[in-house]
Scaffold this motif. Sequence first.
Motif, short mmCIF file in Angstrom:
data_model
loop_
_atom_site.label_atom_id
_atom_site.label_comp_id
_atom_site.label_asym_id
_atom_site.label_seq_id
_atom_site.Cartn_x
_atom_site.Cartn_y
_atom_site.Cartn_z
N SER A 783 0.86 -1.18 0.00
CA SER A 783 0.00 0.00 0.00
C SER A 783 0.90 1.23 0.00
N GLU A 784 0.76 2.10 -1.02
CA GLU A 784 1.67 3.25 -1.07
C GLU A 784 1.30 4.31 -0.04
N LYS A 785 -0.02 4.39 0.24
CA LYS A 785 -0.42 5.35 1.27
C LYS A 785 -1.72 4.90 1.90
N ILE A 786 -1.69 4.84 3.21
CA ILE A 786 -2.93 4.48 3.90
C ILE A 786 -2.92 5.15 5.27
N GLU A 787 -4.09 5.58 5.72
CA GLU A 787 -4.17 6.19 7.05
C GLU A 787 -4.76 5.15 8.00
N LEU A 788 -4.05 4.95 9.11
CA LEU A 788 -4.54 3.96 10.09
C LEU A 788 -4.55 4.60 11.47
N PRO A 789 -5.46 4.17 12.34
CA PRO A 789 -5.49 4.75 13.68
C PRO A 789 -4.34 4.19 14.53
N GLY A 790 -3.67 5.04 15.29
CA GLY A 790 -2.68 4.57 16.24
C GLY A 790 -1.29 4.45 15.66
N LEU A 791 -0.32 4.50 16.56
CA LEU A 791 1.08 4.41 16.14
C LEU A 791 1.52 2.95 16.20
N LEU A 792 1.64 2.39 15.00
CA LEU A 792 2.01 0.98 14.93
C LEU A 792 3.52 0.83 15.03
N ASN A 793 3.94 -0.28 15.57
CA ASN A 793 5.38 -0.50 15.72
C ASN A 793 5.69 -1.98 15.51
N THR A 794 6.95 -2.28 15.47
CA THR A 794 7.39 -3.67 15.30
C THR A 794 6.66 -4.58 16.30
N GLY A 795 6.17 -5.72 15.80
CA GLY A 795 5.46 -6.66 16.68
C GLY A 795 3.95 -6.52 16.57
N ASP A 796 3.44 -5.36 16.12
CA ASP A 796 1.99 -5.22 15.94
C ASP A 796 1.55 -6.02 14.71
N TRP A 797 0.24 -6.22 14.63
CA TRP A 797 -0.30 -7.02 13.52
C TRP A 797 -1.31 -6.21 12.70
N LEU A 798 -1.26 -6.40 11.40
CA LEU A 798 -2.31 -5.87 10.51
C LEU A 798 -3.08 -7.05 9.94
N TYR A 799 -4.33 -6.79 9.53
CA TYR A 799 -5.05 -7.87 8.84
C TYR A 799 -5.70 -7.34 7.58
N PHE A 800 -5.94 -8.25 6.66
CA PHE A 800 -6.45 -7.91 5.33
C PHE A 800 -7.58 -8.86 4.99
N GLU A 801 -8.78 -8.31 4.76
CA GLU A 801 -9.92 -9.16 4.41
C GLU A 801 -9.89 -9.51 2.93
N ASP A 802 -10.76 -10.44 2.55
CA ASP A 802 -10.97 -10.81 1.14
C ASP A 802 -9.68 -11.28 0.48
N MET A 803 -8.96 -12.14 1.14
CA MET A 803 -7.66 -12.61 0.62
C MET A 803 -7.72 -14.09 0.20
N GLY A 804 -8.90 -14.56 -0.22
CA GLY A 804 -9.02 -15.98 -0.55
C GLY A 804 -8.74 -16.35 -1.99
N ALA A 805 -8.71 -15.38 -2.90
CA ALA A 805 -8.60 -15.73 -4.32
C ALA A 805 -7.26 -15.28 -4.90
N TYR A 806 -6.58 -16.19 -5.57
CA TYR A 806 -5.33 -15.91 -6.29
C TYR A 806 -4.30 -15.25 -5.36
N THR A 807 -4.14 -15.81 -4.16
CA THR A 807 -3.18 -15.26 -3.19
C THR A 807 -2.14 -16.32 -2.85
N LYS A 808 -2.50 -17.20 -1.92
CA LYS A 808 -1.57 -18.24 -1.45
C LYS A 808 -1.07 -19.09 -2.61
N CYS A 809 -1.99 -19.36 -3.59
CA CYS A 809 -1.63 -20.28 -4.67
C CYS A 809 -0.56 -19.70 -5.59
N SER A 810 -0.40 -18.39 -5.62
CA SER A 810 0.64 -17.83 -6.50
C SER A 810 1.77 -17.20 -5.71
N ALA A 811 1.86 -17.54 -4.42
CA ALA A 811 2.97 -17.03 -3.60
C ALA A 811 4.28 -17.74 -4.00
#
Length: 838
Positions: A783-811
């Motif tokens: 993501s080139e630019k995104i606004e998120l709430p809070g100051l994220l740092n090493t160890g924090d987690w992000l999540y991404f919905e709708d990742m079931g199609a053409y993702t893991k299979c082409s990794a």
Amino acid sequence: MVYYIQFLKTPRVSPKKGSLFISALICITTDLGDDFLAEDVELIVSSIHKSPGFEQKVTWNAGNRELAINLGPLPSALVQQSMQLSIKLQPEVTGDRALVPLVMAATSAPFGLKLPAEKLVLRDGPREGLNIWEETGNSIARHIWDAGLASVIYLQRALEDIKTRAGKPKYKHLESKMPALTRLLSTARSSPIQVVELGAGCGIVGIALASLLPNCSVLLTDLPEVESIITRNIEEAQTAPQSSVEYQNLDWDNPPDDLCNRPIELILVSDCTYNADSLPALVNVLDRLVRTSPDAIILVALKRRHDSETVFFDLMSSAGFTAVQDSLQLPSQHDQSFFQLDPAFGTPKGYRSLRLQPLVSFLAKLSPLDVNATLLTTFHLLLAVSKLSSGAPFFVPLTSHEIIPSFSELPHRTSSKGPISSHGEDNLLQSSLTAKELVLDVLKKRATEVDVDHCGPGEEDAFYVADMGEVYRQHMRWKMNLGRIKPFYAVKCNPDPEVLRLMAQLGNGFDCASKSEIDLALQTGIDPSRIIYAQPCKTKSYLRFASEVGVKQMTFDNADELYKIKATFPDAELYLRILTDDSTSLCRLSMKFGASMDMARPLLELAYELELNVVGVSFHVGSGAEDPSAFLKAVQDARVVFDQAAEVGHELHTLDVGGGFCQDSFEKFAGILGEAVDACFPPHIRVIAEPGRYYVATAYTLAANVIARRDIPDPTDPSRDAYMLYLNDGVYGNFSNIIFDHQHPIAQVLTCASEPGTPNSATSEKITYSIWGPTCDGIDVISEKIELPGLLNTGDWLYFEDMGAYTKCSATRFNGFSDNHEVIYISSETGASALLNY
Ligand SMILES: Cc1ncc(COP(=O)(O)O)c(C=O)c1O
């Protein structure tokens, strides 16, 4: 619950103390033999001879598991004769033969001094003159089950009601709940009413109907193992005038192409829902039957034995059936209350009734056009069925397109690394959770387990939560909107074995494009006829493999491929893939595949000359298509090609409308496609599709860990801080969909360690980030630019919905990062849980 007298040892004549006795060993159990009668009852045991027989009273005591019978000593005049042994409850009842007694009597097969009795038992059916043989052994199929008795009683009452209709209706509730059945049975007709029974077992229901109803033609069907007993019962049946009963083998898993060559008006299904594994095949057969007989009524009788039977109702509803349910009393030893459903039913002395056991349901087919409009109604009806049977609704219907499950039934979950046990599973049972909240809950619990400061290498790797309930809901939505079109799931999109297992259970086929995809599909246990090798330019060795394993259906779009198929697999069933206008699709396919309309006829002619078997036309409007009119044009083109093929001499029977369906625009596309298909192709043309992303995109959510952060001035406002976040997954991994599938996954904060309430906590003002993958390549940007709430740092987690199609299979494993990430499987639908045994 009805109890049945069973012969553990069939009767024989045996000497004892110098005299001859009839000896046998009996027990009194439920239809499945899983419970014994637990009360004292007097039984009358009698021998049946040509001359007057011999009778004796015995007592079955509560707590008995078996009871030895010794009838005799036999008078010498009787010993030489062939005889039968009858055991029944002491008669204390008069009146209504329509009700079955608490204990079903048993009469043995004939036996004599030198003639052992066959391992059979004759039952007096719930109506006079209806005598049915069943086996005494452990066969499930060759037995009478409670729901079969319930069906007989139900049909008998419907017919009695019709007879007395001229006067006061006798059974009002039947009239109001099943008018279609009453109408069907009472219509005067010149030719016989056509009835088919599925899973007929001993044939009690169909034979009873043919003996009750004049001018009725009943076809009993089941697996070959019942053929001998059912034929015996047919031979001994006393049918009503102009009525007949026949038998035919029918394996639901392999129904013949010409499943039924005559219009059917009534389909009987009794106690066929106990095995969840066979339900997709059963529903598929019902679906096929009503396709050629759209007005057929299906009478289903079931005694609920376990929760997975609810899948039957889900599958029926997703196939476009709706249920009207009714219930019937059968006797029970424990209910002394004589509960009466309707005063007209009357409960004679000595008969005890338990409401709703078995539950008899009546299901009628909706026309496909009605389905959208009645979606809510359909679910309310299912709700009613579910409430009556288990007290818990399947769904809380919200809008006609959005079905959010109620979690009052337990969502179950397992992980590819074994079941999750330490996550406080109880929390998952909160009925207020929606499916998304459930997913988020599992994501958070898994993420917070990881201690990035001490964990081993890779323990903080990205991971998925896959909700199989979402895949199941998408299937229901498909069936509601495109009931005529059978999905062949595009394995390429997400070959996760759990997804494939669910697809197989749901009765779907598979679209495969390589040997290993074919292998994966076959590993689900499906028949090769449920696979289409939908790759117009195939590898020769893979073609040979397809031939070896019997995957016959395949696409082609050029002459060279035809020569190749002729040399390698001349018996293949070929689909001519035609070009479509895919200019509005995310992933265009037509620059690579598809014969132009000009080329269609020459290719069909070449195939004809080569004596190849062209069976259909296929197309693909492009993956992630945006213009539904592309489907309309493609269907119209396919019609033209069907006509050309007929002129050339091919007999095409299947249209394959490909993939390209998306979550957001599905109903719009389905409306246009469904109408186009119905307008251009008559009902006998089979229609299949190859949906991929539609099924799985929304079912997978990915969590990735922040492995590094770099502070930079905000490029748009240098007075503010901005941050570059580096995740442990990127475009060379599961975010391959950014490159290959033109997706824009949206990051959301899963965990943020900065203190709540502090200036940079997760609830405070938005902070600008760019998000990067872990490799050393500059294109590895999520993501080139995104606004998120809070100051994220090493160890924090992000999540991404709708990742079931053409993702893991082409990794890939570029730079040494893993392409094999953990998937935690959950199910937010009881139907999916039951099918997958979660
Ligand atoms: C032949 C074929 N069928 C089906 C699909 C699945 O398409 P979608 O995932 O858009 O439904 C594809 C995707 O590329 C395909 O090439």
